[in-house]
Write a protein that holds these residues in place. Structure first.
Motif, PDB file in Angstrom:
ATOM      1  N   ARG A  60       3.887  -6.073   8.872  1.00 45.62           N
ATOM      2  CA  ARG A  60       4.133  -4.950   7.955  1.00 45.62           C
ATOM      3  C   ARG A  60       2.820  -4.345   7.482  1.00 45.62           C
ATOM      4  O   ARG A  60       2.719  -3.127   7.314  1.00 45.62           O
ATOM      5  CB  ARG A  60       4.993  -5.395   6.761  1.00 45.62           C
ATOM      6  CG  ARG A  60       5.396  -4.205   5.876  1.00 45.62           C
ATOM      7  CD  ARG A  60       6.438  -4.564   4.836  1.00 45.62           C
ATOM      8  NE  ARG A  60       5.908  -5.514   3.869  1.00 45.62           N
ATOM      9  CZ  ARG A  60       6.641  -6.131   2.953  1.00 45.62           C
ATOM     10  NH1 ARG A  60       7.947  -5.913   2.878  1.00 45.62           N
ATOM     11  NH2 ARG A  60       6.099  -6.987   2.114  1.00 45.62           N
ATOM     12  N   LYS A 156       3.281  -0.366   2.046  1.00 45.67           N
ATOM     13  CA  LYS A 156       2.999  -1.055   0.778  1.00 45.67           C
ATOM     14  C   LYS A 156       1.644  -0.545   0.284  1.00 45.67           C
ATOM     15  O   LYS A 156       0.618  -1.223   0.398  1.00 45.67           O
ATOM     16  CB  LYS A 156       3.012  -2.566   1.016  1.00 45.67           C
ATOM     17  CG  LYS A 156       3.379  -3.370  -0.215  1.00 45.67           C
ATOM     18  CD  LYS A 156       3.721  -4.789   0.144  1.00 45.67           C
ATOM     19  CE  LYS A 156       3.606  -5.715  -1.054  1.00 45.67           C
ATOM     20  NZ  LYS A 156       4.379  -5.334  -2.224  1.00 45.67           N
ATOM     21  N   TYR A 161       1.937   1.752  -6.529  1.00 42.36           N
ATOM     22  CA  TYR A 161       2.317   0.778  -7.556  1.00 42.36           C
ATOM     23  C   TYR A 161       2.129   1.295  -8.980  1.00 42.36           C
ATOM     24  O   TYR A 161       2.530   0.644  -9.942  1.00 42.36           O
ATOM     25  CB  TYR A 161       1.643  -0.578  -7.278  1.00 42.36           C
ATOM     26  CG  TYR A 161       2.450  -1.273  -6.196  1.00 42.36           C
ATOM     27  CD1 TYR A 161       3.461  -2.157  -6.515  1.00 42.36           C
ATOM     28  CD2 TYR A 161       2.291  -0.924  -4.859  1.00 42.36           C
ATOM     29  CE1 TYR A 161       4.266  -2.721  -5.541  1.00 42.36           C
ATOM     30  CE2 TYR A 161       3.087  -1.476  -3.869  1.00 42.36           C
ATOM     31  CZ  TYR A 161       4.082  -2.375  -4.217  1.00 42.36           C
ATOM     32  OH  TYR A 161       4.886  -2.914  -3.248  1.00 42.36           O
ATOM     33  N   GLU A 190      15.662   0.478  -5.675  1.00 45.93           N
ATOM     34  CA  GLU A 190      15.272  -0.930  -5.729  1.00 45.93           C
ATOM     35  C   GLU A 190      14.691  -1.256  -7.098  1.00 45.93           C
ATOM     36  O   GLU A 190      14.795  -0.436  -8.017  1.00 45.93           O
ATOM     37  CB  GLU A 190      14.295  -1.265  -4.606  1.00 45.93           C
ATOM     38  CG  GLU A 190      13.028  -0.427  -4.619  1.00 45.93           C
ATOM     39  CD  GLU A 190      12.044  -0.810  -3.519  1.00 45.93           C
ATOM     40  OE1 GLU A 190      12.186  -1.867  -2.907  1.00 45.93           O
ATOM     41  OE2 GLU A 190      11.107  -0.035  -3.304  1.00 45.93           O
ATOM     42  N   ALA A 193       9.399  -4.171  -7.950  1.00 43.33           N
ATOM     43  CA  ALA A 193       8.719  -4.837  -6.831  1.00 43.33           C
ATOM     44  C   ALA A 193       9.660  -5.831  -6.153  1.00 43.33           C
ATOM     45  O   ALA A 193       9.277  -6.952  -5.829  1.00 43.33           O
ATOM     46  CB  ALA A 193       7.458  -5.534  -7.318  1.00 43.33           C
ATOM     47  N   ALA A 194      10.894  -5.403  -5.956  1.00 38.06           N
ATOM     48  CA  ALA A 194      11.890  -6.264  -5.299  1.00 38.06           C
ATOM     49  C   ALA A 194      13.033  -5.383  -4.815  1.00 38.06           C
ATOM     50  O   ALA A 194      13.268  -4.302  -5.373  1.00 38.06           O
ATOM     51  CB  ALA A 194      12.417  -7.325  -6.273  1.00 38.06           C
ATOM     52  N   ASN A 195      13.731  -5.839  -3.806  1.00 35.45           N
ATOM     53  CA  ASN A 195      14.935  -5.132  -3.352  1.00 35.45           C
ATOM     54  C   ASN A 195      16.137  -5.607  -4.148  1.00 35.45           C
ATOM     55  O   ASN A 195      16.068  -6.595  -4.874  1.00 35.45           O
ATOM     56  CB  ASN A 195      15.143  -5.353  -1.849  1.00 35.45           C
ATOM     57  CG  ASN A 195      14.061  -4.695  -1.014  1.00 35.45           C
ATOM     58  OD1 ASN A 195      13.206  -5.363  -0.434  1.00 35.45           O
ATOM     59  ND2 ASN A 195      14.079  -3.378  -0.962  1.00 35.45           N
ATOM     60  N   LEU A 214      11.104  -0.303  -0.067  1.00 33.42           N
ATOM     61  CA  LEU A 214      10.176  -1.004   0.810  1.00 33.42           C
ATOM     62  C   LEU A 214      11.033  -1.811   1.782  1.00 33.42           C
ATOM     63  O   LEU A 214      12.071  -2.359   1.391  1.00 33.42           O
ATOM     64  CB  LEU A 214       9.263  -1.946   0.004  1.00 33.42           C
ATOM     65  CG  LEU A 214       8.209  -2.658   0.854  1.00 33.42           C
ATOM     66  CD1 LEU A 214       7.077  -1.705   1.233  1.00 33.42           C
ATOM     67  CD2 LEU A 214       7.629  -3.867   0.132  1.00 33.42           C
ATOM     68  N   GLY A 216      11.825  -4.665   2.827  1.00 35.24           N
ATOM     69  CA  GLY A 216      11.560  -5.996   2.300  1.00 35.24           C
ATOM     70  C   GLY A 216      11.833  -7.091   3.320  1.00 35.24           C
ATOM     71  O   GLY A 216      12.834  -7.065   4.033  1.00 35.24           O
ATOM     72  N   ILE A 217      10.935  -8.049   3.357  1.00 33.66           N
ATOM     73  CA  ILE A 217      11.086  -9.184   4.271  1.00 33.66           C
ATOM     74  C   ILE A 217      12.127 -10.151   3.709  1.00 33.66           C
ATOM     75  O   ILE A 217      12.956 -10.683   4.433  1.00 33.66           O
ATOM     76  CB  ILE A 217       9.703  -9.842   4.502  1.00 33.66           C
ATOM     77  CG1 ILE A 217       8.863  -8.863   5.348  1.00 33.66           C
ATOM     78  CG2 ILE A 217       9.819 -11.197   5.176  1.00 33.66           C
ATOM     79  CD1 ILE A 217       7.385  -9.084   5.315  1.00 33.66           C
ATOM     80  N   THR A 218      12.134 -10.324   2.390  1.00 24.95           N
ATOM     81  CA  THR A 218      13.150 -11.185   1.763  1.00 24.95           C
ATOM     82  C   THR A 218      14.535 -10.545   1.905  1.00 24.95           C
ATOM     83  O   THR A 218      15.535 -11.260   2.066  1.00 24.95           O
ATOM     84  CB  THR A 218      12.808 -11.412   0.277  1.00 24.95           C
ATOM     85  OG1 THR A 218      11.402 -11.590   0.154  1.00 24.95           O
ATOM     86  CG2 THR A 218      13.516 -12.622  -0.277  1.00 24.95           C
ATOM     87  N   GLY A 254      12.740 -10.685  -3.371  1.00 23.46           N
ATOM     88  CA  GLY A 254      11.403 -10.288  -2.928  1.00 23.46           C
ATOM     89  C   GLY A 254      10.542 -11.529  -2.838  1.00 23.46           C
ATOM     90  O   GLY A 254      10.920 -12.589  -3.343  1.00 23.46           O
ATOM     91  N   THR A 255       9.404 -11.383  -2.224  1.00 21.72           N
ATOM     92  CA  THR A 255       8.499 -12.528  -2.085  1.00 21.72           C
ATOM     93  C   THR A 255       8.150 -13.086  -3.466  1.00 21.72           C
ATOM     94  O   THR A 255       8.216 -14.283  -3.691  1.00 21.72           O
ATOM     95  CB  THR A 255       7.209 -12.085  -1.358  1.00 21.72           C
ATOM     96  OG1 THR A 255       7.588 -11.620  -0.060  1.00 21.72           O
ATOM     97  CG2 THR A 255       6.224 -13.219  -1.240  1.00 21.72           C
TER      98      THR A 255
HETATM   99  N1  PMP Z   1      10.027  -3.448  -3.008  1.00 22.40           N
HETATM  100  C1  PMP Z   1       8.798  -3.343  -3.529  1.00 22.40           C
HETATM  101  C2  PMP Z   1       8.377  -2.070  -4.149  1.00 22.40           C
HETATM  102  C3  PMP Z   1       7.937  -4.447  -3.501  1.00 22.40           C
HETATM  103  O1  PMP Z   1       6.714  -4.368  -4.022  1.00 22.40           O
HETATM  104  C4  PMP Z   1       8.384  -5.666  -2.916  1.00 22.40           C
HETATM  105  C5  PMP Z   1       7.469  -6.855  -2.897  1.00 22.40           C
HETATM  106  N2  PMP Z   1       6.658  -6.862  -1.750  1.00 22.40           N
HETATM  107  C6  PMP Z   1       9.668  -5.716  -2.367  1.00 22.40           C
HETATM  108  C7  PMP Z   1      10.455  -4.586  -2.432  1.00 22.40           C
HETATM  109  C8  PMP Z   1      10.169  -6.927  -1.690  1.00 22.40           C
HETATM  110  O2  PMP Z   1       9.548  -7.071  -0.433  1.00 22.40           O
HETATM  111  P1  PMP Z   1       9.304  -8.473   0.229  1.00 22.40           P
HETATM  112  O3  PMP Z   1      10.606  -9.162   0.274  1.00 22.40           O
HETATM  113  O4  PMP Z   1       8.800  -8.153   1.594  1.00 22.40           O
HETATM  114  O5  PMP Z   1       8.324  -9.192  -0.606  1.00 22.40           O
END
Ligand code: PMP
Length: 307
Positions: A60, A156, A161, A190, A193-195, A214, A216-218, A254-255
């Motif tokens: 990513r 990202k 941010y 979202e 910083a998470a989905n 984003l 998101g990997i999670t 999210g991570t």
């Molecule tokens: N959306 C945003 C805006 C984020 O910053 C994050 C954290 N990286 C996520 C979603 C979740 O993404 P991931 O699961 O890849 O961490």
């Protein structure tokens, strides 16, 4: 206080005190960077540190760079190897957060992405929960999520941010734990910083990748675990704000956030106001998977130490 001793900076691992940039750095002035956030989990019974989804994060990062006209001088394989090397040097025996960052390092007063020098740095530090507590109370933010045609939402990007930070600040100052951010079309995008997922009548629902989220990997991990371990289908479709109020369950992922059940949104209970069965099971499954305790998903975990 961060407890790390080293960083990969200007092509080598150096003491963290030496990893410094000039105030004239373009990225510091204009937010012209992109980064990743990766977790490593300490597994005491194995005396091992496992990095979760290392490769997916580095892939990513490469995609972010491609969108943003940034040059990343290391392949995905090299980035993974560098991460493991840095973590071994640190010798962590605790959960960690890993931050690769590509940034416009030129001391240039120039608002552009092309023709400016890029640099890469990487550091890692001991890290616990990103959102405190086992459940969260959320509000719908008055800030809207960045539109993909304003700041690419699937990259990202550092500067993006500011949007996340404003939404999170508003939520915290108003007494909530986290913000849910709507897109320009007024539909759910979202968190800061998470989905986000909701559950309605046994179906898992999340906004599609075209909802300015984003990638998101999670989000992907949760979708796979829900399908393969809980037998739950996933529907990717727009979510109205008021669907949040009538959902049986809702959770962030999210991570940093991991899987975090939401028990209240805009002062309305989500479902019963307690952690629901789907979110509860996903919290546990995710916790097992990231610590390598589910053999089937062990390939998502990269061991740091040679044992
Ligand atoms: N959306 C945003 C805006 C984020 O910053 C994050 C954290 N990286 C996520 C979603 C979740 O993404 P991931 O699961 O890849 O961490």
């Amino acid at each position: 206080m961060p407890n790390n001793r080293f960083a990969f900076f200007n092509g080598e691992i150096v003491p963290i005190e030496q990893a410094q940039v000039s105030v004239m750095t373009n990225a510091l002035n204009y937010g012209t960077g992109c980064f990743e956030g990766i977790r490593g989990y300490w597994v005491p019974e194995e005396e091992q540190l496992l990095v979760f989804q290392l490769r997916a994060h580095m892939e990513r990062l490469h995609r972010s760079c491609r969108i943003l006209f940034m040059e990343l001088p290391h392949s995905v394989d090299e980035l993974c190897a560098l991460t493991l090397e840095l973590l071994r040097r640190e010798g962590f025996r605790e959960d960690v957060y890993i931050r690769p960052l590509v940034y416009k390092s030129d001391p240039a007063i120039a608002v552009q992405m092309n023709g400016l020098k890029d640099s890469f740095t990487l550091f890692a530090l001991g890290f616990g929960q990103y959102i405190a507590g086992s459940t969260v109370r959320a509000c719908v933010s008055s800030w809207r999520r960045i539109d993909d045609n304003i700041i690419p939402s699937r990259a990202k990007a550092s500067g993006a941010y500011i949007n996340s930070a404003l939404a999170k600040t508003e939520a915290l100052l108003n007494g909530y734990d986290e913000a849910i951010v709507l897109g320009g079309d007024g539909q759910v995008s979202e968190a800061s910083a998470a989905n986000l997922f909701i559950v309605r009548s046994g179906t898992l629902i999340t906004p599609p990748l075209t909802s300015d989220v984003l990638e998101g990997i999670t989000r992907q991990v949760v979708a796979e675990l829900a399908r393969d371990r809980l037998g739950l289908g996933l529907v990717e479709r727009p979510i109205d704000r008021t669907e949040l109020y009538v959902a049986d369950e809702a959770f962030f992922c999210g991570t940093g956030a991991e899987v975090k059940p939401i028990v209240e949104i805009d002062r309305r209970k989500v479902g019963t106001g307690e952690v629901g069965p789907v979110a509860g099971q996903l919290v546990q499954l995710y916790a097992d998977v990231v610590r390598g305790r589910a053999a089937e998903y062990r390939q998502w975990c990269t061991p740091v130490y040679e044992r």
